[in-house]
Design an enzyme around this catalytic site. Structure first.
Site, PDB file in Angstrom:
ATOM      1  CG  HIS A  93      -1.980   1.059   1.139  1.00  0.00           C
ATOM      2  ND1 HIS A  93      -1.740   2.370   1.505  1.00  0.00           N
ATOM      3  CD2 HIS A  93      -3.255   1.018   0.678  1.00  0.00           C
ATOM      4  CE1 HIS A  93      -2.843   3.081   1.279  1.00  0.00           C
ATOM      5  NE2 HIS A  93      -3.769   2.284   0.778  1.00  0.00           N
ATOM      6  CD  GLU A 141      -5.265   2.702  -3.212  1.00  0.00           C
ATOM      7  OE1 GLU A 141      -6.441   2.628  -2.866  1.00  0.00           O
ATOM      8  OE2 GLU A 141      -4.327   2.794  -2.408  1.00  0.00           O
TER       9      GLU A 141
HETATM   10  O1  G3P Z   1      -6.510   1.825   0.372  1.00  0.00           O
HETATM   11  C1  G3P Z   1      -7.463   2.738  -0.049  1.00  0.00           C
HETATM   12  C2  G3P Z   1      -6.946   4.100  -0.085  1.00  0.00           C
HETATM   13  O2  G3P Z   1      -5.600   4.312  -0.115  1.00  0.00           O
HETATM   14  C3  G3P Z   1      -7.773   5.106  -0.777  1.00  0.00           C
HETATM   15  O3  G3P Z   1      -8.110   5.966   0.237  1.00  0.00           O
HETATM   16  O4  G3P Z   1      -9.490   7.582   1.377  1.00  0.00           O
HETATM   17  O5  G3P Z   1      -8.844   7.956  -1.001  1.00  0.00           O
HETATM   18  O6  G3P Z   1     -10.495   6.180  -0.437  1.00  0.00           O
HETATM   19  P1  G3P Z   1      -9.314   6.992   0.019  1.00  0.00           P
END
Ligand code: G3P
Length: 222
Positions: A93, A141
């Site tokens: 992560h 992400e």
């Molecule tokens: O692991 C999920 C994360 O990093 C995304 O966070 O708060 O943007 O949904 P968020």
């Protein structure tokens, strides 16, 4: 096609601990049953066992260390995560980065223990590298959008598309998840229309006053 997958990362938010974690897991269980969408939860390590014991939804660790049983004080043993009832684990992560060699070692441990693996990546090049190691999922992400309240589906759909192509080009058996700023049914629909099989999210559900209504919205267009 497999059912869409929503994975809720509780991180170390206070809104995701103790009774709050139970409230979110109960909401996820209810919405999953009603909608047929698979909704998983990644709580803090100390809550893996209570979550997997009390709820029928799949439970994931937020991290494992690439170690075997032995003298590794303070590390997260993949075997412990498995015996606490986890179905799978996040690896790499953005808030818990690993080297490529460690990601590979974590994946070997996950395969040995039959833990599903979700390797997080920050761009299409790292998505391709992760796919080459053969995880079950790659979760793209963009770090700058994590926790920002701005959805990657709307702000940068190109990175989703490029990651899907990068992953499929390397290993068509790897599924892709989209994460960062995901907050509505529309965000989830865009992610799925772009070829991913679901989303990885945190703040929109964890920090919500009413997690169940956010979850209902998230599954509303799929
Ligand atoms: O692991 C999920 C994360 O990093 C995304 O966070 O708060 O943007 O949904 P968020």
């Amino acid at each position: 096609m497999d059912s869409p997958f929503i994975l809720i990362n509780l991180k170390t938010y206070k809104e995701g601990m103790g009774s709050n974690a139970h409230r979110i897991a109960a909401a996820a269980e209810t919405v999953a049953k009603e909608s047929g969408v698979v909704i998983g939860i990644a709580p803090t390590f100390t809550e893996l066992h209570p979550m997997s014991h009390h709820y029928s939804i799949p439970v994931y660790a937020q991290h494992i260390d690439p170690i075997s049983p032995g003298a590794h004080t303070g590390h997260i043993l993949p075997e412990s995560v498995r015996s606490a009832g986890a179905r799978g684990t996040l690896i790499n992560h953005s808030e818990r980065r690993l080297t490529l060699a460690d990601i590979d070692a974590c994946l070997q441990a996950a395969r040995r223990l039959r833990l599903e693996s979700v390797v997080c990546t920050n761009n299409d090049a790292t998505s391709a590298a992760a796919a080459a190691l053969g995880p079950d999922y790659v979760a793209i992400e963009p770090p700058e959008l994590i926790g920002s309240g701005v959805s990657v589906s709307k702000a940068d759909p190109g990175i989703i598309e490029r990651s899907v192509n990068a992953v499929l080009g390397v290993n068509p058996n790897v599924k892709v998840l989209t994460g960062a700023g995901i907050q509505s049914g529309e965000c989830v629909k865009i992610a799925i229309d772009l070829g991913t099989c679901g989303v990885l999210l945190a703040s929109s559900v964890v920090k919500a006053e009413d997690p169940e209504s956010v979850l209902r919205d998230l599954v509303s267009l799929i």
